[in-house]
Enzyme design. Structure first.
Site, PDB file in Angstrom:
ATOM      1  CD  GLU A 193      -3.010  -1.091   2.259  1.00 45.74           C
ATOM      2  OE1 GLU A 193      -4.175  -1.437   2.009  1.00 45.74           O
ATOM      3  OE2 GLU A 193      -2.638  -0.708   3.388  1.00 45.74           O
TER       4      GLU A 193
ATOM      5  CD  GLU B 130      -4.296  -6.301   2.341  1.00 47.17           C
ATOM      6  OE1 GLU B 130      -5.072  -5.502   2.921  1.00 47.17           O
ATOM      7  OE2 GLU B 130      -3.071  -6.351   2.579  1.00 47.17           O
TER       8      GLU B 130
END
Length: 662
Positions: free
Chosen positions: A227, A301
């Site tokens: 991320e 995710e």
């Protein structure tokens, strides 16, 4: 074999041993790709070699079908291919460092029985290198064995080696000793950071390279950082990491992982972008397709639940809502990884913390409301997913493994007490400092500072008045005058009244690191302890004596020499309390409950199970059976404020009152 003895054969693994220097292995099928591991042991026999051969015919992996190992995971305009054949990733996240090693295979088999074909796991740098240059890859951190077990069960692996992994871990999985550098810039091209990353990757990546798909192993893809698009402070950093992986031998598919906002800035040339989300928003999908056209979609995710902070309610995500989104993702031909499939436990002090809207440390449990519960039980989510995934499997799913038995035990009555003050001689040698020093810069642990736990700061005062902490206490401090409690400093309470007195008195501040923030641009400033001046009547206090109380297993074990006393009617706090748990027969999993206690840490046979706190939501601590002995087990509780001196052991968990995730 020549001069070797075959000592064991299990499934597709054959174990050979020999006191000789070279291994000769003959008559192995020519169509099987081999991965060889040689572990050299220094002991009674020199040049002792253990070699494990792992074949491409993983048990349970597409039956007896041969796999083309020359072509790894690849992408075309609409789908993935593995070994040259169409492949859909049905993944689930499982973190080896949150699950007892004895239960790794159990959790993997439950994943396989649900229809999962790919396991994803992250690699916590802070646990693997707790001190600079001191690398830990054994016991519960034996990554190679974990990956080999995944292969044996029949699961492919997507590895996420960081170096930053988030994962709701202290400092996002980065080691705290990095913060000894006052100018450190984490997740950047700052040389102090990149040199440390290179040293870590020099140890980590060679363990992974032989386990890649094209070399006969289970690893089909490797993630670059985590991320970064939401952080994005240095455009060359991701390129550095990509080259760091490839130059050390990573040749499988590389990918990044970001939410919608990070998709644009988190990518790097030649690396597949993937998406993180919970609720299916087609704007997210469309944006990824716009940023990265002509590629298959992987939801790297898909958040099946969430984590909890102390003082919150226990967050749950309704099973029906989860199933609806997963069904639609699959209907559209996309691949998915369920994060988490099994959450596990933040044993010890490894939990992270939130910084927005205000600082909030995370609880010990990492149950995550995942399809497998904290101790590996099936949940309604598991059964719904198994029914759904069975339609995409192409073959009958394996039988669901039987569940292990939980057990309630007779409560442990604390019978001995050791005050905090009497335990101080068993800490590392205290040191003096004119001004307070943060934990990371303590002169302890061979120059690596203190990572976790508590620190005691003491100085002399000669008058009363108003004591002010400002923002110098990170994160919480119990304050004493001549060992009498006067109050607590935290992020909300920054001023205390000190009783009047003209004689010399000892002011003590017991400061706890409650957990470093795991995700934000504030990570560079996550130093703990006392990080600035403490003012008494507007004047900074000086001349401190400082004790490191990191509560390691060696410290807890050393307390057997301490002057424990029979528990008095009114023991002093903070203090250590000792009792015994008796287990008759083979130990089972159980759950500790402390309804009469306030806040502290619990140790079983020296192992730190984690923090407890009566503000909740968590009201029980998971105690795995492998942590127990048959017979007598030592129970030590460090309690800060109050106790009823009994620890209960029950067969059901209590994670607190719940609230639906919106």
């Amino acid at each position: 074999t020549d001069g070797f003895s075959k000592c064991k054969k299990l499934s597709q693994k054959t174990l050979y041993y020999s006191p000789f220097k070279y291994l000769w292995c003959n008559n192995l099928p020519s169509d099987q790709s081999l991965v060889w591991y040689s572990l050299f042991f220094m002991g009674y026999v020199r040049n002792f070699v253990v070699t494990i051969a792992v074949t491409s015919s993983f048990s349970g992996q597409t039956g007896k079908m041969k796999i083309n190992r020359r072509e790894g995971l690849s992408v075309n305009s609409s789908q993935f291919a593995l070994g040259g054949e169409p492949f859909r990733i049905l993944g689930g996240s499982l973190h080896y460092f949150r699950v007892p090693r004895a239960y790794w295979r159990d959790r993997m088999m439950k994943m396989k029985a649900c229809g999962i074909n790919t396991l994803t796991t992250q690699v916590p740098w802070n646990l693997h290198e707790p001190k600079r240059g001191d690398f830990q890859f054994h016991g519960g951190l034996d990554l190679e064995t974990f990956l080999l077990q995944a292969a044996d069960v029949g699961l492919w692996v997507i590895l996420r080696p960081g170096p930053y992994i988030c994962s709701e871990l202290d400092l996002g999985g980065l080691p705290s000793w990095l913060l000894r550098d006052s100018t450190m810039r984490l997740r950047s091209m700052y040389s102090g950071f990149t040199v440390a990353v290179d040293a870590f990757f020099d140890k980590l990546i060679p363990k992974v390279v032989p386990l890649q798909f094209k070399k006969g192993g289970p690893v089909i893809a490797v993630q670059v950082e985590n991320e970064y698009g939401s952080f994005a402070t240095d455009i060359s950093y991701m390129t550095f990491l990509k080259e760091a992986l490839q130059s050390r031998g990573i040749s499988e598919l590389l990918l990044t992982s970001d939410n919608h906002k990070g998709l644009k800035d988190g990518g790097v040339s030649g690396v597949l972008r993937t998406l993180n989300l919970r609720k299916l928003n087609f704007d997210d999908i469309n944006y990824l397709e716009a940023v990265q056209p002509n590629s298959p979609i992987l939801v790297m995710e898909y958040w099946t639940g969430s984590f909890d902070g102390w003082g919150d309610l226990h967050h749950i995500f309704p099973a029906e809502d989860m199933l609806s989104a997963v069904r639609e993702i699959l209907r559209r031909g996309m691949s998915i990884n369920l994060h988490m499939f099994h959450g596990g436990t933040n044993f010890g002090f490894v939990s992270g913390a939130l910084t927005s809207p205000s600082y909030k440390p995370l609880i010990t449990s990492y149950d995550y409301d995942a399809p497998l519960s904290e101790r590996g039980d099936y949940t309604p989510k598991y059964h719904l997913l198994r029914d759904l995934f069975s339609r995409y499997s192409g073959e009958p799913l394996p039988a669901m493994p039987a569940l292990r038995r939980n057990e309630g035990y007779e409560e442990a009555i604390m019978y001995q007490h050791l005050s905090l003050w009497d335990a101080l001689p068993f800490t590392p040698e205290p040191f003096k400092s004119q001004a307070p020093i943060n934990m990371e810069n303590f002169p302890v642990n061979n120059g690596n500072g203190q990572a976790y736990g508590y620190a005691l700061y003491e100085t002399t005062i000669t008058n009363g008045g108003f004591l002010r902490s400002g923002s110098s206490i990170q994160d919480r401090a119990l304050v004493f005058v001549n060992r009498s409690f006067i109050g607590i400093f935290n992020y909300k309470t920054v001023e205390l009244a000190v009783p009047d007195g003209k004689e010399e008195r000892t002011l003590s501040l017991l400061v706890e690191n409650c957990g470093r923030v795991h995700f934000s641009k504030a990570m560079d400033s996550q130093r703990k302890g006392i990080v600035g001046d403490i003012l008494l009547n507007s004047l900074p206090l000086t001349d401190f004596v400082i004790y490191s109380l990191d509560m390691t297993q060696s410290f807890i074990d050393s307390l057997y020499r301490a002057p424990w006393k029979t528990l008095p009617n009114k023991p002093s706090f903070p203090g250590f309390f000792q009792g015994r748990l008796f287990v008759d027969g083979y130990p089972s999993d159980t759950f500790l409950k402390l309804p009469g206690w306030t806040k502290g840490v619990l140790f079983i046979n020296g192992q730190n199970l984690g923090r407890y706190w009566d503000i909740g939501p968590q009201q029980s601590l998971y105690l795995p059976g492998p942590s127990l002995n048959s017979g007598i087990n030592q129970v030590i509780v460090f309690e800060e404020e109050d106790s009823d001196f009994k620890v209960q052991f029950e067969d059901t968990p209590d994670l607190g009152m719940t609230v639906d995730i919106q």
